[in-house]
Design a protein around this motif. Structure first.
Motif, PDB file in Angstrom:
ATOM      1  N   THR A 215     -10.864   5.038  -0.436  1.00 21.56           N
ATOM      2  CA  THR A 215     -10.193   4.213   0.458  1.00 21.56           C
ATOM      3  C   THR A 215     -10.112   2.883  -0.420  1.00 21.56           C
ATOM      4  N   GLN A 216     -11.447   2.434  -0.124  1.00 18.57           N
ATOM      5  CA  GLN A 216     -11.493   1.290  -1.403  1.00 18.57           C
ATOM      6  C   GLN A 216     -11.160   1.191  -2.421  1.00 18.57           C
TER       7      GLN A 216
ATOM      8  N   GLN B 137     -12.848  -2.195  -5.561  1.00 15.29           N
ATOM      9  CA  GLN B 137     -12.659  -1.257  -6.185  1.00 15.29           C
ATOM     10  C   GLN B 137     -13.211  -0.594  -6.967  1.00 15.29           C
TER      11      GLN B 137
ATOM     12  N   THR C 262      -9.939  -5.800  -0.683  1.00 15.50           N
ATOM     13  CA  THR C 262     -10.765  -4.918  -0.060  1.00 15.50           C
ATOM     14  C   THR C 262     -11.424  -7.146   0.609  1.00 15.50           C
TER      15      THR C 262
ATOM     16  N   SER D  28      -4.057   0.030  -8.240  1.00 16.81           N
ATOM     17  CA  SER D  28      -4.049   1.160  -7.450  1.00 16.81           C
ATOM     18  C   SER D  28      -2.761   2.239  -7.188  1.00 16.81           C
TER      19      SER D  28
ATOM     20  N   THR E 222       0.653  -1.530  -0.025  1.00 11.99           N
ATOM     21  CA  THR E 222       0.120   0.059   0.518  1.00 11.99           C
ATOM     22  C   THR E 222       1.025   1.547   0.014  1.00 11.99           C
TER      23      THR E 222
ATOM     24  N   ALA F 125      -7.617   0.635  -2.520  1.00  8.89           N
ATOM     25  CA  ALA F 125      -6.993  -0.866  -1.733  1.00  8.89           C
ATOM     26  C   ALA F 125      -5.971  -1.735  -2.878  1.00  8.89           C
TER      27      ALA F 125
END
Length: 295
Positions: free
Chosen positions: A254-255, A268, A261, A188, A97, A258
């Motif tokens: 945020t999702q 996403q 999940t 991402s 991340t 990610a």
């Protein structure tokens, strides 16, 4: 003595307007808005600051993960304080991340930039010049939104990609480095830019509605930062509150960025659709409101 009378000059014909050229087109409006954004020193400085902040936070996060990994084999650290070696809480998992780890502050700066770019035109009266050059308000405001969204996407994507490259140099000391092709990582990185683009559209729409720089920035910060905290504090009052909180822009974003999940959370794609819906609805409302108001 005879005087000569000069004949009166022939009546001049009014000059006909030129019919050459294509006049005001959406492409030309986009170009003018691009020049506005890229030639204002304060805007360029804020964009550069956003990249530096996001990359710097990613580097700090990567460094903290190396410390976490070192503590696993450190006998002086009690077992209850050691990070897990596997699963979502492990250093190896969290390392994935790092490209988007600076997004929290990045969205704050982009939201502020988007509000300032539009609300300041009303504050200084420059919006009148814009509307004189582009009499139809919708193309003018839509062009501003497109340019700000493109700039925000480029900032987000570039920041996430640079964060990945710098993080690898730090993480490799503890064998935590990973490939860009790792599952979900490149998506991402792209979604970091997409999320910031949607944040910019939402924030610019707020600026169009409020026409006030301070009010617009406070409102944007409230939506992306304060509202999730309030919802979290009152989540125990009713069972439906946590479910509804998933559809807030901050939670959906945020999702969206990610890598993986949870089963009960938005995916996403779902997070991206929620963010897109927020941006589209607010932009349409802002454009309709701008057409009905005086400049």
């Amino acid at each position: 003595m005879a005087t000569s009378i000069s004949p009166a000059p022939a009546q001049q014909r009014p000059r006909q307007p030129s019919t050459t050229g294509s006049g005001v087109t959406f492409g030309r409006v986009l170009r003018s808005e691009w020049i506005k954004v890229t030639t204002v020193p304060s805007t360029v400085i804020l964009i550069a600051s956003t990249v530096v902040v996001m990359v710097g936070l990613a580097a700090l996060f990567a460094w903290s993960l190396t410390i976490m990994a070192q503590s696993i084999n450190d006998p002086s650290v009690p077992a209850e304080f050691q990070a897990p070696t596997e699963g979502p809480g492990s250093a190896a998992f969290q390392a994935l991340t790092t490209p988007s780890s600076g997004l929290v502050f990045g969205q704050l700066l982009i939201a502020s930039l988007a509000v300032v770019l539009i609300a300041s035109e009303w504050a200084t009266g420059m919006i009148r010049s814009t509307m004189v050059a582009v009499p139809k308000r919708t193309p003018a405001l839509l062009a501003k939104a497109v340019i700000v969204a493109v700039v925000a996407f480029l900032v987000g994507f570039a920041s996430a990609f640079l964060s990945y490259l710098i993080a690898q140099l730090i993480l490799q000391s503890e064998n935590l480095d990973f490939a860009l092709t790792e599952d979900g990582v490149f998506a991402s990185v792209i979604n970091t830019g997409t999320f910031l683009a949607l944040v910019a559209v939402i924030s610019m729409s707020i600026g169009i509605l409020l026409r006030n720089t301070a009010g617009g920035v406070v409102t944007a910060v409230g939506i992306f930062f304060v509202l999730p905290i309030i919802v979290q504090l009152i989540s125990g009052l009713a069972d439906w509150i946590p479910d509804a909180a998933r559809f807030l822009p901050a939670d959906a974003g945020t999702q969206m960025v990610a890598v993986t999940t949870a089963d009960e959370a938005l995916t996403q794609w779902e997070g991206g659709l929620v963010m897109g819906a927020w941006a589209l609805v607010l932009l349409v409302v802002a454009l309709i409101t701008a057409k009905k108001r005086d400049v």
